[in-house]
Enzyme design. Structure first.
Site, PDB file in Angstrom:
ATOM      1  N   HIS A 190      10.629   0.568  19.627  1.00  0.00           N
ATOM      2  CA  HIS A 190      10.153  -0.685  19.279  1.00  0.00           C
ATOM      3  C   HIS A 190       9.913  -1.348  20.617  1.00  0.00           C
ATOM      4  CE1 HIS A 190       9.752  -1.898  14.648  1.00  0.00           C
ATOM      5  NE2 HIS A 190       9.398  -0.820  15.081  1.00  0.00           N
ATOM      6  N   CYS A 195      15.693  -4.763  15.156  1.00  0.00           N
ATOM      7  CA  CYS A 195      15.767  -5.460  16.372  1.00  0.00           C
ATOM      8  C   CYS A 195      16.630  -6.094  16.418  1.00  0.00           C
ATOM      9  CB  CYS A 195      14.304  -6.066  16.833  1.00  0.00           C
ATOM     10  SG  CYS A 195      13.039  -4.211  17.403  1.00  0.00           S
ATOM     11  N   GLU A 222      10.928  -4.166  21.594  1.00  0.00           N
ATOM     12  CA  GLU A 222      12.754  -4.637  22.048  1.00  0.00           C
ATOM     13  C   GLU A 222      14.103  -4.082  22.186  1.00  0.00           C
ATOM     14  OE1 GLU A 222      10.679  -5.332  18.776  1.00  0.00           O
ATOM     15  OE2 GLU A 222      10.654  -6.999  18.064  1.00  0.00           O
ATOM     16  N   CYS A 277      12.482  -7.517  14.130  1.00  0.00           N
ATOM     17  CA  CYS A 277      12.016  -6.680  12.398  1.00  0.00           C
ATOM     18  C   CYS A 277      13.796  -5.955  12.288  1.00  0.00           C
ATOM     19  CB  CYS A 277      11.836  -5.029  12.025  1.00  0.00           C
ATOM     20  SG  CYS A 277      12.382  -3.470  13.619  1.00  0.00           S
TER      21      CYS A 277
END
Lengths: 157, 157
Positions: free
Chosen positions: A52, A85, A54, A82
């Site tokens: 992801h 993260c 992040e 999410c």
């Protein structure tokens, strides 16, 4: 206006994800006014659930600064984080989190749950809705184009 | 007894973390009876908040299998996963999670919250307390030794 400036930088990385065929999410980590970590979603190209925006930005920030405690850092991401993260943000003790679009399906900063309001050791400052429309439009366009592509592929010759 | 066998493999990796001066947590990811991912806590040596045992094991599993969906995989970890790692487990759609010791301070599988009972898209099968005593003893011994070392360092010459 300062938060918008960094969100613009995150939006640029979201567009990079889109150009690479990924769900367009981008992220920057800022320390003392400097961008020390950049990330964009690369899940499909890497075939890796951890990739992801992040995570990539936090990883780079830890490497750049040479430490895992990022209490003096601010994270800007185009989509609400999410659970993974948001958990990484807690683990790194990030001081401030700013996101663009909300995620009612998978968000862990208010969308589904709010990890920052649970009984963990750390609570970052949280600002949602920064350039929300631009961040959301990018996602909406991406999924619309994806559906169009899929329905074109489904058509008989 | 089969779960204990894989937890033994995770315990071995937790001891490796301890030998490297890290909080002793170890993890394996298993697919079709084979260990496809191994991880141990490396936060201090890497100075990186993302370097938890589960993340390292999931990363290796995705690389080994060449895909991000791990629904046919089982994850064994000596300590209850934190929010980041429980979130990564959700993102990778891991089918089963087995942990050893509970974590009342930071656990996200029942310790503080249970991410697997929230309204996310995926709910892995969850088994806690596998070789719990051995997993917990390793952590207790580590922190006792750390305190002894610190108090010896504090003594006047």
């Amino acid at each position: 206006m300062e938060r918008e400036k960094y969100m613009e930088a995150a939006l640029k990385l979201a567009r990079r994800a889109q150009n690479e065929g990924e769900v367009p999410v981008g992220c920057v980590v800022v320390c003392a006014g400097e961008i020390v970590g950049r990330g964009w979603n690369r899940r499909e190209q890497k075939q890796n659930a951890l990739e992801h925006a992040e995570m990539m930005a936090l990883d780079e920030a830890c490497r750049t600064l040479g430490r895992w405690r990022l209490a003096d850092c601010r994270l800007f991401v185009t989509l609400e984080p999410c659970p993974m993260c948001a958990g990484a943000i807690l683990n790194a003790r990030v001081g401030e989190v700013c996101y663009g679009a909300s995620d009612p399906d998978y968000g862990a900063c208010g969308g589904v749950i709010n990890l920052f309001e649970e009984a963990f050791r750390h609570k970052p400052r949280l600002y949602g809705g920064i350039l929300a429309q631009q961040c959301a439009d990018l996602l909406t366009d991406f999924f619309r184009q994806l559906r169009e592509k899929e329905s074109a592929a489904d058509k008989p010759l």
